[in-house]
Design a protein around this motif. Structure first.
Motif, PDB file in Angstrom:
ATOM      1  N   SER A  25       0.847  -1.156  -0.056  1.00 31.75           N
ATOM      2  CA  SER A  25      -0.153  -0.086   0.119  1.00 31.75           C
ATOM      3  C   SER A  25       0.818   1.320   0.104  1.00 31.75           C
ATOM      4  O   SER A  25       0.487   2.155  -0.647  1.00 31.75           O
ATOM      5  CB  SER A  25      -0.852  -0.040   1.216  1.00 31.75           C
ATOM      6  OG  SER A  25      -1.489  -1.143   1.170  1.00 31.75           O
ATOM      7  N   ALA A  63       0.945   3.962  -3.074  1.00 33.44           N
ATOM      8  CA  ALA A  63       0.694   5.335  -2.665  1.00 33.44           C
ATOM      9  C   ALA A  63       1.790   6.291  -3.157  1.00 33.44           C
ATOM     10  O   ALA A  63       1.816   7.448  -3.702  1.00 33.44           O
ATOM     11  CB  ALA A  63       0.494   5.540  -1.217  1.00 33.44           C
ATOM     12  N   SER A  93       1.987   6.561  -7.026  1.00 34.23           N
ATOM     13  CA  SER A  93       0.970   7.294  -7.102  1.00 34.23           C
ATOM     14  C   SER A  93       1.157   8.837  -7.171  1.00 34.23           C
ATOM     15  O   SER A  93       1.004   9.772  -8.017  1.00 34.23           O
ATOM     16  CB  SER A  93      -0.547   7.381  -6.755  1.00 34.23           C
ATOM     17  OG  SER A  93      -1.047   5.913  -6.964  1.00 34.23           O
ATOM     18  N   ILE A 124      -3.119   3.686  -6.691  1.00 33.25           N
ATOM     19  CA  ILE A 124      -3.947   4.039  -5.328  1.00 33.25           C
ATOM     20  C   ILE A 124      -5.552   3.513  -5.146  1.00 33.25           C
ATOM     21  O   ILE A 124      -5.881   2.973  -4.434  1.00 33.25           O
ATOM     22  CB  ILE A 124      -3.743   5.305  -5.081  1.00 33.25           C
ATOM     23  CG1 ILE A 124      -3.980   5.736  -3.477  1.00 33.25           C
ATOM     24  CG2 ILE A 124      -4.541   6.317  -5.995  1.00 33.25           C
ATOM     25  CD1 ILE A 124      -2.971   5.305  -2.738  1.00 33.25           C
TER      26      ILE A 124
END
Length: 146
Positions: free
Chosen positions: A4, A8, A11, A41
């Protein structure tokens, strides 16, 4: 959780590049870059990334892929062996014992009509006595206007 964070960061980096591209007044390219950079994301937020990482890092999943590959390999090997004549031996033996043919009776007969040499003999008799073999070629050339 690590995936994750990585998604992130990817992105955020993509959106930064999109802002730089928009600053250079290339708005269409900036919008396209922003669209691509929002995909990671979005995948994290929907939970697809967790599903994929669970799929990739489980040994039982890889064993399942191995079993599926073995199954596909067995199908291909058996089809190749069947095409080479290895399959259907019992059927041919029982058919030979009963005196019948496995294939259709007229399967080997040509389906285009009479044989070629008979047609050629007719065309040779129509040719002039000088034996001009180029009359067919001349007819084709005249047909095409050459």
């Amino acid at each position: 959780m690590l995936t994750s964070t990585v998604c992130a960061a990817v992105s955020a980096g993509g959106l930064g590049i999109a802002l730089l591209t928009a600053y250079r007044k290339r708005f269409l390219a900036a919008a396209r870059i922003a669209a691509y950079s929002l995909i990671p994301i979005g995948l994290v937020m929907t939970g697809i990334i967790d599903w994929v990482t669970g799929l990739v890092f489980k040994p039982t999943v890889w064993a399942g892929f191995g079993v599926l590959a073995l199954s596909a390999l067995l199908f291909m090997v058996t089809r190749a062996a069947e095409r080479r004549g290895g399959g259907g031996r019992k059927e041919r033996r029982t058919a030979a014992a009963e005196g019948r043919e496995v294939a259709a009776p007229g399967a080997s007969a040509p389906s285009l009509g009479p044989a070629r040499p008979a047609q050629r003999s007719k065309t040779k008799s129509k040719q002039d006595s000088s034996g001009d073999d180029f009359s067919d070629i001349e007819a084709i050339l005249k047909k095409h206007g050459i």
